[in-house]
Design a protein around this motif. Structure first.
Motif, PDB file in Angstrom:
ATOM      1  N   GLY A 156       0.764  -1.232   0.000  1.00  0.00           N
ATOM      2  CA  GLY A 156       0.000   0.000   0.000  1.00  0.00           C
ATOM      3  C   GLY A 156       0.797   1.285   0.000  1.00  0.00           C
ATOM      4  N   TRP A 157       2.118   1.218  -0.030  1.00  0.00           N
ATOM      5  CA  TRP A 157       2.948   2.441  -0.070  1.00  0.00           C
ATOM      6  C   TRP A 157       2.748   3.132  -1.405  1.00  0.00           C
ATOM      7  CZ3 TRP A 157       8.221   2.796  -2.463  1.00  0.00           C
ATOM      8  CH2 TRP A 157       8.840   4.018  -2.178  1.00  0.00           C
ATOM      9  N   ARG A 158       2.360   4.409  -1.381  1.00  0.00           N
ATOM     10  CA  ARG A 158       2.118   5.140  -2.627  1.00  0.00           C
ATOM     11  C   ARG A 158       2.834   6.487  -2.572  1.00  0.00           C
ATOM     12  NH1 ARG A 158       1.299   1.761  -6.102  1.00  0.00           N
ATOM     13  NH2 ARG A 158       0.796   3.505  -7.464  1.00  0.00           N
ATOM     14  N   PRO A 159       4.134   6.535  -2.790  1.00  0.00           N
ATOM     15  CA  PRO A 159       4.832   7.828  -2.802  1.00  0.00           C
ATOM     16  C   PRO A 159       4.492   8.592  -4.070  1.00  0.00           C
ATOM     17  CG  PRO A 159       6.308   6.104  -3.522  1.00  0.00           C
ATOM     18  CD  PRO A 159       5.023   5.421  -3.136  1.00  0.00           C
ATOM     19  N   PRO A 160       4.697   9.910  -4.080  1.00  0.00           N
ATOM     20  CA  PRO A 160       4.458  10.677  -5.314  1.00  0.00           C
ATOM     21  C   PRO A 160       5.398  10.212  -6.428  1.00  0.00           C
ATOM     22  CG  PRO A 160       4.660  12.122  -3.402  1.00  0.00           C
ATOM     23  CD  PRO A 160       5.086  10.765  -2.954  1.00  0.00           C
ATOM     24  N   ALA A 161       4.828   9.904  -7.571  1.00  0.00           N
ATOM     25  CA  ALA A 161       5.647   9.414  -8.682  1.00  0.00           C
ATOM     26  C   ALA A 161       6.670  10.461  -9.117  1.00  0.00           C
ATOM     27  CB  ALA A 161       4.750   9.029  -9.852  1.00  0.00           C
ATOM     28  N   LYS A 162       6.283  11.735  -9.056  1.00  0.00           N
ATOM     29  CA  LYS A 162       7.210  12.782  -9.485  1.00  0.00           C
ATOM     30  C   LYS A 162       8.427  12.872  -8.569  1.00  0.00           C
ATOM     31  CE  LYS A 162       4.118  15.820 -12.083  1.00  0.00           C
ATOM     32  NZ  LYS A 162       3.571  17.198 -12.217  1.00  0.00           N
ATOM     33  N   THR A 163       8.250  12.537  -7.294  1.00  0.00           N
ATOM     34  CA  THR A 163       9.394  12.544  -6.381  1.00  0.00           C
ATOM     35  C   THR A 163      10.433  11.517  -6.816  1.00  0.00           C
ATOM     36  OG1 THR A 163       7.995  13.239  -4.542  1.00  0.00           O
ATOM     37  CG2 THR A 163      10.108  12.240  -3.990  1.00  0.00           C
ATOM     38  N   LEU A 164       9.969  10.314  -7.155  1.00  0.00           N
ATOM     39  CA  LEU A 164      10.888   9.290  -7.638  1.00  0.00           C
ATOM     40  C   LEU A 164      11.485   9.685  -8.982  1.00  0.00           C
ATOM     41  CD1 LEU A 164       9.006   5.978  -6.747  1.00  0.00           C
ATOM     42  CD2 LEU A 164      10.748   7.185  -5.449  1.00  0.00           C
ATOM     43  N   LEU A 165      10.678  10.293  -9.842  1.00  0.00           N
ATOM     44  CA  LEU A 165      11.178  10.710 -11.151  1.00  0.00           C
ATOM     45  C   LEU A 165      12.325  11.700 -11.006  1.00  0.00           C
ATOM     46  CD1 LEU A 165      11.042  10.900 -14.248  1.00  0.00           C
ATOM     47  CD2 LEU A 165       9.259  12.654 -13.966  1.00  0.00           C
ATOM     48  N   TRP A 166      12.115  12.751 -10.206  1.00  0.00           N
ATOM     49  CA  TRP A 166      13.154  13.764 -10.062  1.00  0.00           C
ATOM     50  C   TRP A 166      14.362  13.237  -9.300  1.00  0.00           C
ATOM     51  CZ3 TRP A 166      13.401  17.558 -13.189  1.00  0.00           C
ATOM     52  CH2 TRP A 166      12.240  18.114 -13.722  1.00  0.00           C
ATOM     53  N   GLY A 167      14.136  12.352  -8.340  1.00  0.00           N
ATOM     54  CA  GLY A 167      15.264  11.740  -7.659  1.00  0.00           C
ATOM     55  C   GLY A 167      16.104  10.904  -8.605  1.00  0.00           C
ATOM     56  N   GLY A 168      15.437  10.124  -9.454  1.00  0.00           N
ATOM     57  CA  GLY A 168      16.158   9.310 -10.418  1.00  0.00           C
ATOM     58  C   GLY A 168      16.878  10.135 -11.461  1.00  0.00           C
ATOM     59  N   LEU A 169      16.250  11.212 -11.916  1.00  0.00           N
ATOM     60  CA  LEU A 169      16.905  12.081 -12.895  1.00  0.00           C
ATOM     61  C   LEU A 169      18.125  12.766 -12.291  1.00  0.00           C
ATOM     62  CD1 LEU A 169      13.851  13.709 -14.721  1.00  0.00           C
ATOM     63  CD2 LEU A 169      15.277  11.797 -15.483  1.00  0.00           C
ATOM     64  N   THR A 170      18.046  13.118 -11.016  1.00  0.00           N
ATOM     65  CA  THR A 170      19.212  13.700 -10.343  1.00  0.00           C
ATOM     66  C   THR A 170      20.360  12.694 -10.278  1.00  0.00           C
ATOM     67  OG1 THR A 170      17.782  15.125  -9.006  1.00  0.00           O
ATOM     68  CG2 THR A 170      20.033  14.778  -8.215  1.00  0.00           C
ATOM     69  N   ALA A 171      20.040  11.446  -9.912  1.00  0.00           N
ATOM     70  CA  ALA A 171      21.064  10.405  -9.883  1.00  0.00           C
ATOM     71  C   ALA A 171      21.644  10.168 -11.274  1.00  0.00           C
ATOM     72  CB  ALA A 171      20.468   9.112  -9.331  1.00  0.00           C
ATOM     73  N   THR A 172      20.791  10.251 -12.293  1.00  0.00           N
ATOM     74  CA  THR A 172      21.264  10.086 -13.670  1.00  0.00           C
ATOM     75  C   THR A 172      22.277  11.161 -14.021  1.00  0.00           C
ATOM     76  OG1 THR A 172      19.140   9.113 -14.319  1.00  0.00           O
ATOM     77  CG2 THR A 172      20.544   9.957 -16.083  1.00  0.00           C
ATOM     78  N   ALA A 173      21.975  12.414 -13.667  1.00  0.00           N
ATOM     79  CA  ALA A 173      22.894  13.516 -13.969  1.00  0.00           C
ATOM     80  C   ALA A 173      24.231  13.333 -13.254  1.00  0.00           C
ATOM     81  CB  ALA A 173      22.251  14.843 -13.579  1.00  0.00           C
ATOM     82  N   VAL A 174      24.182  12.900 -11.999  1.00  0.00           N
ATOM     83  CA  VAL A 174      25.420  12.714 -11.225  1.00  0.00           C
ATOM     84  C   VAL A 174      26.286  11.632 -11.860  1.00  0.00           C
ATOM     85  CG1 VAL A 174      26.345  11.923  -9.019  1.00  0.00           C
ATOM     86  CG2 VAL A 174      24.446  13.554  -9.068  1.00  0.00           C
ATOM     87  N   LEU A 175      25.697  10.485 -12.164  1.00  0.00           N
ATOM     88  CA  LEU A 175      26.471   9.378 -12.706  1.00  0.00           C
ATOM     89  C   LEU A 175      26.917   9.633 -14.140  1.00  0.00           C
ATOM     90  CD1 LEU A 175      24.530   6.315 -11.246  1.00  0.00           C
ATOM     91  CD2 LEU A 175      26.740   7.219 -10.534  1.00  0.00           C
ATOM     92  N   ALA A 176      26.211  10.516 -14.850  1.00  0.00           N
ATOM     93  CA  ALA A 176      26.656  10.869 -16.198  1.00  0.00           C
ATOM     94  C   ALA A 176      27.884  11.771 -16.171  1.00  0.00           C
ATOM     95  CB  ALA A 176      25.519  11.548 -16.965  1.00  0.00           C
ATOM     96  N   LEU A 177      28.045  12.530 -15.100  1.00  0.00           N
ATOM     97  CA  LEU A 177      29.143  13.498 -15.020  1.00  0.00           C
ATOM     98  C   LEU A 177      30.404  12.922 -14.375  1.00  0.00           C
ATOM     99  CD1 LEU A 177      27.121  16.682 -13.990  1.00  0.00           C
ATOM    100  CD2 LEU A 177      28.133  16.202 -16.223  1.00  0.00           C
ATOM    101  N   VAL A 178      30.266  11.898 -13.533  1.00  0.00           N
ATOM    102  CA  VAL A 178      31.452  11.335 -12.890  1.00  0.00           C
ATOM    103  C   VAL A 178      32.221  10.494 -13.910  1.00  0.00           C
ATOM    104  CG1 VAL A 178      30.330  11.314 -10.635  1.00  0.00           C
ATOM    105  CG2 VAL A 178      30.218   9.271 -12.089  1.00  0.00           C
TER     106      VAL A 178
END
Length: 475
Positions: A64-86
């Motif tokens: 039943g856990w239902r976090p905001p999908a946009k929160t996960l989206l932006w968190g994942g996109l942030t991680a994507t940017a970090v790993l793309a730059l390292v």
């Protein structure tokens, strides 16, 4: 756990050249000269935390856990940017991409030329050539080779600049998949757990920059185009979707199979089927035809290949002597049986989107589960398709299979000899030679198939559609 996993992977890359970060002749890092043992602890912990975090998230969704999908989206996109730059981490394959791209930029045919020829000529890019693939022409599709050549043409005679540009491109492709899944997935939260916020997918596709993510991006675009008309695709829409599937197959041939789900969904419309076939033919087969006969030879050579981590490699450990040819034959025979099981258990669905995703996943998963060619970044083919499906009993098993495959290729730079420990180092330097990786992949593949079989006689079973609806309802 997911955040810590991403952080550990990024930190391992930031430490500079090591047994997981190849030397590319430039870039920015801490230049910390880390020991081999430290990198092993960082990367192996990354895999454990990432796999467990994603599986716990999937379990929480069922509770039943239902976090905001946009929160996960932006968190994942942030991680994507970090790993793309390292700096590049976990593999030297992108350096091979750079060499094949350099060949294309110089007017050479990557299907007819090997990286050793650039080394012999004293090319500045080849000065940082990895030890693997030096005597092997390109094994990638023509679309991938053209992308590598474009990056090499833009970056010039610098291995670091070419690798950096290819990593940025891979990060952009990964982000595109995330954005499209956010729009078209039935459950975007689950989709982001499986893809956008999945540390192991981020490691393979972004930190490692593997080209499979390009094919994944084009496949999800094809699904978005095909599924957009509410009353089903017409000839023109199917043509566009087929053209995108053809481009994905031009990146790597297995992505052609992702189009079979679209054909299944359009099976009652001859114009749509004709549009799909025409699109795939023009862009897919057309790209191979433009590249020449050598591009087609790559398809057949790859089909008979065997990787160090494959589910058949543990058989000699049990006294069953097998050749590479026998491993390949058994793998594809088992894949055919698994395909029947997957189609039997996954095909019933409501709606075009679910039906298309289920069939594509069944075909592609059967191709990978028992294939003698096992690489963790190949799973970029199936994770977006799994994300488009409703929750299943195999979600967590697919994630653990990815974890086992990832461990088999860590730390990723076997020729590294730095640090205070001697070389070679069993288990650390070349863990792909450990039989347990192959055994784990084989066992997990069997568990995935068994999890899809119907319950024992006498055990009440819910209809698939009913159980899936309940899995998506808050408790």
């Amino acid at each position: 756990m997911v955040s810590a996993s991403v952080g550990l992977g990024a930190y391992a890359c930031l430490l500079g050249p090591s047994n997981t970060v190849p030397e590319s002749g430039g870039g920015w890092s801490l230049e910390a000269d880390p020991s081999a043992l430290l990198i092993v602890w960082l990367t192996f912990s990354m895999v454990g935390l990432g796999a467990l975090g994603v599986c716990l998230g999937l379990l929480a969704l069922r509770w039943g856990w239902r976090p905001p999908a946009k929160t996960l989206l932006w968190g994942g996109l942030t991680a994507t940017a970090v790993l793309a730059l390292v700096p590049l981490g976990g593999s030297t394959d992108v350096q091979s991409y750079a060499l094949y791209g350099r060949m294309g930029a110089l007017g050479l045919d990557p299907y007819q030329t090997v990286p050793q020829s650039l080394i012999d000529a004293g090319d500045p890019v080849a000065a940082y050539s990895p030890q693997t693939w030096r005597d092997t022409p390109s094994v990638y599709g023509p679309v991938a080779n053209w992308a590598f050549a474009a990056a090499a043409g833009l970056a010039g005679a610098s291995m670091f600049k070419i690798v950096f540009l290819l990593k940025l491109t891979a990060g952009a492709a990964f982000a595109l998949v995330a954005l499209v899944l956010h729009r078209i997935a039935r459950d975007p939260v689950r989709a982001h757990l499986l893809w956008t916020c999945n540390p192991l997918m981020l490691w393979a596709c972004v930190a490692g920059g593997h080209g499979d993510v390009y094919g994944a991006a084009v496949v999800v675009l094809a699904f978005a185009v095909f599924l957009r008309p509410p009353n089903g695709p017409g000839w023109a829409t199917a043509l566009y979707a087929g053209a995108l599937i053809g481009i994905a197959g031009g990146v790597k041939a297995p992505f052609f199979f992702a189009g079979l789900g679209l054909a299944w969904a359009a099976r009652r419309s001859w114009p749509a089927l004709a549009g799909l076939a025409a699109g795939v033919t023009v862009t897919g087969l057309g790209s191979y035809a433009l590249a020449g006969p050598a591009a087609f030879e790559v398809l057949f050579d790859k089909a008979g290949d065997v990787a160090p981590t494959n589910p058949w490699r543990y058989l000699p450990r049990w006294g069953v002597e097998t050749t590479h040819g026998e491993m390949a034959s058994w793998g594809y025979a088992a894949g055919a049986v698994v395909l029947l099981v997957l189609l039997w258990r996954l095909t019933p669905a409501d709606g075009r989107a679910e039906s298309a995703a289920r069939v594509s996943f069944a075909v592609c998963a059967a191709l990978l589960l028992f294939s003698p060619v096992q690489h963790p970044w190949y799973d970029a083919l199936i994770f977006p398709l799994l994300a488009l499906m409703p929750a299943t009993r195999i979600d967590g098993l697919i994630q653990w299979r990815l974890a086992a495959g990832t461990l088999g290729y860590l730390p990723g730079v076997p020729q590294f000899t730095g640090g205070p420990w001697p070389d070679p180092m069993p288990f650390i330097r070349d863990p792909v030679n450990n039989w347990w990786v192959s055994a784990a992949l084989g066992i997990l593949a069997l568990l995935i198939v068994l999890a899809l079989l119907p319950p024992r006689r006498g055990t009440p079973a819910k209809r698939p559609a009913e159980s899936e609806r309940e899995a998506l309802q808050p408790v």
